[in-house]
Design a protein around this motif. Structure first.
Motif, PDB file in Angstrom:
ATOM      1  N   ASP A 200       0.811  -1.219   0.000  1.00  0.00           N
ATOM      2  CA  ASP A 200       0.000   0.000   0.000  1.00  0.00           C
ATOM      3  C   ASP A 200       0.848   1.275   0.000  1.00  0.00           C
ATOM      4  O   ASP A 200       0.306   2.379  -0.092  1.00  0.00           O
ATOM      5  CB  ASP A 200      -0.919   0.019   1.222  1.00  0.00           C
ATOM      6  N   ASP A 201       2.150   1.133   0.131  1.00  0.00           N
ATOM      7  CA  ASP A 201       3.015   2.309   0.155  1.00  0.00           C
ATOM      8  C   ASP A 201       3.202   2.898  -1.238  1.00  0.00           C
ATOM      9  O   ASP A 201       2.999   2.229  -2.258  1.00  0.00           O
ATOM     10  CB  ASP A 201       4.378   1.957   0.756  1.00  0.00           C
ATOM     11  N   SER A 277       0.213  12.607   3.144  1.00  0.00           N
ATOM     12  CA  SER A 277       0.293  11.142   3.093  1.00  0.00           C
ATOM     13  C   SER A 277       1.599  10.588   3.635  1.00  0.00           C
ATOM     14  O   SER A 277       1.720   9.383   3.889  1.00  0.00           O
ATOM     15  CB  SER A 277       0.119  10.664   1.641  1.00  0.00           C
ATOM     16  N   LEU A 278       2.608  11.432   3.828  1.00  0.00           N
ATOM     17  CA  LEU A 278       3.948  10.959   4.188  1.00  0.00           C
ATOM     18  C   LEU A 278       3.971  10.401   5.608  1.00  0.00           C
ATOM     19  O   LEU A 278       3.484  11.027   6.549  1.00  0.00           O
ATOM     20  CB  LEU A 278       4.951  12.107   4.073  1.00  0.00           C
ATOM     21  N   ARG A 279       4.572   9.205   5.757  1.00  0.00           N
ATOM     22  CA  ARG A 279       4.704   8.601   7.085  1.00  0.00           C
ATOM     23  C   ARG A 279       6.143   8.262   7.440  1.00  0.00           C
ATOM     24  O   ARG A 279       6.452   8.009   8.597  1.00  0.00           O
ATOM     25  CB  ARG A 279       3.856   7.332   7.185  1.00  0.00           C
ATOM     26  N   LEU A 280       7.051   8.256   6.422  1.00  0.00           N
ATOM     27  CA  LEU A 280       8.418   7.820   6.690  1.00  0.00           C
ATOM     28  C   LEU A 280       9.411   8.539   5.794  1.00  0.00           C
ATOM     29  O   LEU A 280       9.223   8.623   4.579  1.00  0.00           O
ATOM     30  CB  LEU A 280       8.533   6.301   6.450  1.00  0.00           C
ATOM     31  N   LEU A 281      10.475   9.070   6.402  1.00  0.00           N
ATOM     32  CA  LEU A 281      11.649   9.515   5.674  1.00  0.00           C
ATOM     33  C   LEU A 281      12.739   8.480   5.912  1.00  0.00           C
ATOM     34  O   LEU A 281      12.938   8.031   7.052  1.00  0.00           O
ATOM     35  CB  LEU A 281      12.135  10.882   6.164  1.00  0.00           C
ATOM     36  N   MET A 300       7.660  17.388  11.568  1.00  0.00           N
ATOM     37  CA  MET A 300       6.996  16.875  10.372  1.00  0.00           C
ATOM     38  C   MET A 300       5.983  15.785  10.689  1.00  0.00           C
ATOM     39  O   MET A 300       5.207  15.386   9.823  1.00  0.00           O
ATOM     40  CB  MET A 300       8.037  16.343   9.371  1.00  0.00           C
ATOM     41  N   ASP A 301       6.031  15.273  11.909  1.00  0.00           N
ATOM     42  CA  ASP A 301       5.107  14.226  12.340  1.00  0.00           C
ATOM     43  C   ASP A 301       5.241  12.975  11.462  1.00  0.00           C
ATOM     44  O   ASP A 301       4.259  12.371  11.048  1.00  0.00           O
ATOM     45  CB  ASP A 301       3.659  14.732  12.317  1.00  0.00           C
ATOM     46  N   VAL A 302       6.491  12.612  11.171  1.00  0.00           N
ATOM     47  CA  VAL A 302       6.784  11.379  10.442  1.00  0.00           C
ATOM     48  C   VAL A 302       7.947  10.678  11.148  1.00  0.00           C
ATOM     49  O   VAL A 302       8.670  11.294  11.933  1.00  0.00           O
ATOM     50  CB  VAL A 302       7.152  11.631   8.963  1.00  0.00           C
ATOM     51  N   GLN A 303       8.112   9.391  10.857  1.00  0.00           N
ATOM     52  CA  GLN A 303       9.257   8.664  11.380  1.00  0.00           C
ATOM     53  C   GLN A 303      10.455   8.864  10.446  1.00  0.00           C
ATOM     54  O   GLN A 303      10.271   9.140   9.250  1.00  0.00           O
ATOM     55  CB  GLN A 303       8.924   7.171  11.505  1.00  0.00           C
ATOM     56  N   LEU A 304      11.652   8.764  11.002  1.00  0.00           N
ATOM     57  CA  LEU A 304      12.879   8.877  10.216  1.00  0.00           C
ATOM     58  C   LEU A 304      13.772   7.688  10.530  1.00  0.00           C
ATOM     59  O   LEU A 304      14.113   7.443  11.691  1.00  0.00           O
ATOM     60  CB  LEU A 304      13.614  10.180  10.545  1.00  0.00           C
ATOM     61  N   THR A 305      14.138   6.932   9.494  1.00  0.00           N
ATOM     62  CA  THR A 305      15.082   5.831   9.661  1.00  0.00           C
ATOM     63  C   THR A 305      16.273   6.072   8.744  1.00  0.00           C
ATOM     64  O   THR A 305      16.099   6.371   7.559  1.00  0.00           O
ATOM     65  CB  THR A 305      14.450   4.468   9.322  1.00  0.00           C
ATOM     66  N   HIS A 306      17.452   5.964   9.319  1.00  0.00           N
ATOM     67  CA  HIS A 306      18.680   6.256   8.584  1.00  0.00           C
ATOM     68  C   HIS A 306      19.545   5.001   8.560  1.00  0.00           C
ATOM     69  O   HIS A 306      19.537   4.207   9.505  1.00  0.00           O
ATOM     70  CB  HIS A 306      19.432   7.396   9.269  1.00  0.00           C
ATOM     71  N   GLY A 307      20.286   4.806   7.475  1.00  0.00           N
ATOM     72  CA  GLY A 307      21.114   3.614   7.343  1.00  0.00           C
ATOM     73  C   GLY A 307      22.524   3.928   6.903  1.00  0.00           C
ATOM     74  O   GLY A 307      22.900   5.087   6.702  1.00  0.00           O
TER      75      GLY A 307
END
Length: 503
Positions: A200-201, A277-281, A300-307
């Motif tokens: 669904d993303d 619609s954004l939920r993840l950076l 921004m009220d979104v999650q952020l995951t960095h690698g």
């Protein structure tokens, strides 16, 4: 069909993964660009026609084909067509110029070179001719075409080297990094599973598809069956309309992207979400200051995951969206199953299927791997008791600006020819927007006149340096700090001196 993302991960080649996804969800969209949409079924059928057209031009399994193209559906189709043929492809970042492009063409011995023609004011076709490239053809909006019935069988294994990516590393010339379908599939699979995405993303590719992150992202789309919005040129706020129009749920690229989105969010009225619609950076490729993580989540009220990744290993570790805020802010995440991390004398070393096969230059390969087959990254770090990787610095003298490696030596060599420069050291300084900025520290000869940043930039551009490598800061010092033995410049002292805010 009962294929799942994890079962699709068992595909032996990239083309096999394309075929399996096309059979599973042929009518679902995969690539979206403005008013154009390509489905998974069309991705396969059109790539086969392009492969047939290339075959008619003389491209065969093992033929080396370089391409320097922007992020477009045609670029993805061309790349997949080459994968269908089993050719060896050498992607080149589209903003590279004569120095890097000429080196890549010579070292890879490319027999064909696909270019976009005139793109963003630069004539790539004329540059290719000037460099003496072979088999030049334009592939911006028109691709070779043919009947798939003439094609040979697709490659049956994914362990042969079929990809040559380019990284500046620590030398003035790029290094040709050798990848297989399996190493790219492994990297993309790890990224997809780590981010916990679903069908669904709606993703987005706002970085050059010629970057190692291109196939990483494509593998993710093929595994989970969701689309991505393509951006040929990313700029805010202009790109926001497309993010909103197509309901993008996952965006990012690198620290610079996070900062750009955050800056735009701060221009919005209170309580207004930049992209509803954004939920993840998500991203990697450059250091991420903890304060950037906290600001993105808070504002921004979104999650952020960095690698953590590199051209040699596109996916090493990745933050888990369900991890703690502390780990997401201060670590690079955990490695996926199958990625071995060993810390030797503080250096991060790697072994696993996503690791490249080495370099075009056998001497560089020999130097890069230790006796047990671990790749020496040149990065310093440690692993926490919970298995998270923390990076603390780099052994390599390389600057990472907006996710791209920049060789300090290349810039220093060009600066040495400037009449107002006696010696120079180029360093990377922490920068919240770019990850690092390029700073040139210069020692002038006695009696020299004033040297300004515009002077330095003009000199470097005349010398053929790519725009993305140009210094953003100039510091003139009486004498560069050196050690007492070989008089080597002590760059760590320069970083300590100039890492603070400007006076």
């Amino acid at each position: 069909m009962n294929d799942t993302p994890h079962s699709l991960s068992s595909s032996r080649t990239l083309w096999e993964l394309v075929v399996r996804r096309a059979a599973l969800t042929p009518d679902r969209p995969v690539l979206i660009q403005r008013d154009r949409t390509l489905t998974f079924g069309e991705l396969r059928s059109r790539a086969e026609r392009v492969a047939a057209g290339l075959y008619g031009m003389g491209v065969r399994p093992g033929t080396v084909v370089a391409w320097q193209l922007p992020t477009r559906a045609e670029t993805v189709l061309l790349s997949l067509a080459l994968a269908r043929l089993g050719a060896v492809q050498s992607p080149v970042i589209p903003f590279y110029r004569d120095r890097e492009v000429g080196f890549a063409l010579r070292e890879s011995r490319a027999e064909f070179f696909a270019v976009p023609g005139v793109w963003r004011g630069h004539d790539h076709t004329e540059m290719a001719r000037r460099l003496g490239a072979k088999g030049i053809f334009e592939a911006y909006d028109t691709l070779p075409d043919g009947a798939p019935s003439m094609l040979p069988a697709p490659p049956a294994e994914g362990t042969s080297v079929r990809w040559i990516y380019w990284t500046s590393g620590t030398t003035s010339d790029p290094k040709g990094v050798l990848h297989t379908d399996r190493s790219l599939l492994a990297g993309g699979s790890c990224l997809a599973h780590a981010l916990r995405l679903t069908a669904d993303d709606v993703g987005s590719i706002a970085f050059p598809y010629a970057h190692i992150g291109g196939p990483d992202y494509l593998v993710m789309l093929l595994l989970y069956g969701f689309p991505a919005v393509l951006f040929e040129h990313f700029a805010l706020p202009d790109a926001l309309a497309e993010y909103r129009r197509h309901g993008v749920t996952v965006a990012g690229g690198s620290t610079a992207f996070y900062s750009l989105f955050l800056a735009e969010q701060r221009t919005q009225p209170p309580g207004t979400k930049l992209i509803p619609s954004l939920r993840l950076l998500a991203g990697g490729g450059a250091p991420k200051p903890p304060e950037v993580y906290h600001a993105v989540v808070r504002e921004m009220d979104v999650q952020l995951t960095h690698g953590y990744g590199m051209t040699e290993v596109p996916m090493i570790t990745m933050g888990d969206p369900r991890d703690t805020a502390e780990n997401l802010a201060t670590t690079e995440g955990r490695p996926p199953r199958g990625m071995e991390i060993r810390i030797t004398d503080g250096e991060v070393r790697l072994r696993g299927e996503a690791v490249c096969q080495g370099y075009l230059d056998p001497a560089q390969t020999a130097a890069a791997f230790d006796a047990e087959g671990f790749l020496r990254t040149g990065d310093l770090g440690h692993v926490t008791p919970s298995g998270h990787l923390v990076l603390t610095g780099r052994l390599k003298d390389v600057i990472i600006r907006k996710g791209e490696n920049i060789s300090a030596k290349e810039i220093e060599d060009l600066l040495a020819a400037h009449p107002l420069v006696a010696d120079a050291a180029v360093i990377g300084l922490p920068d919240a927007d770019r990850g690092e900025l390029v700073c040139a520290v210069v020692e002038q000869p006695p009696g020299a006149g004033e040297l300004t940043l515009p002077d330095v930039v003009s000199h470097l551009r005349t010398g053929g340096l790519s725009v993305h490598k140009l210094p953003e800061r100039l510091e003139v010092v009486d004498a560069l700090p050196r050690n007492e033995t070989l008089r080597k410049v002590l760059k760590y002292k320069l970083r300590e001196r100039f890492s603070g805010p400007l006076p």
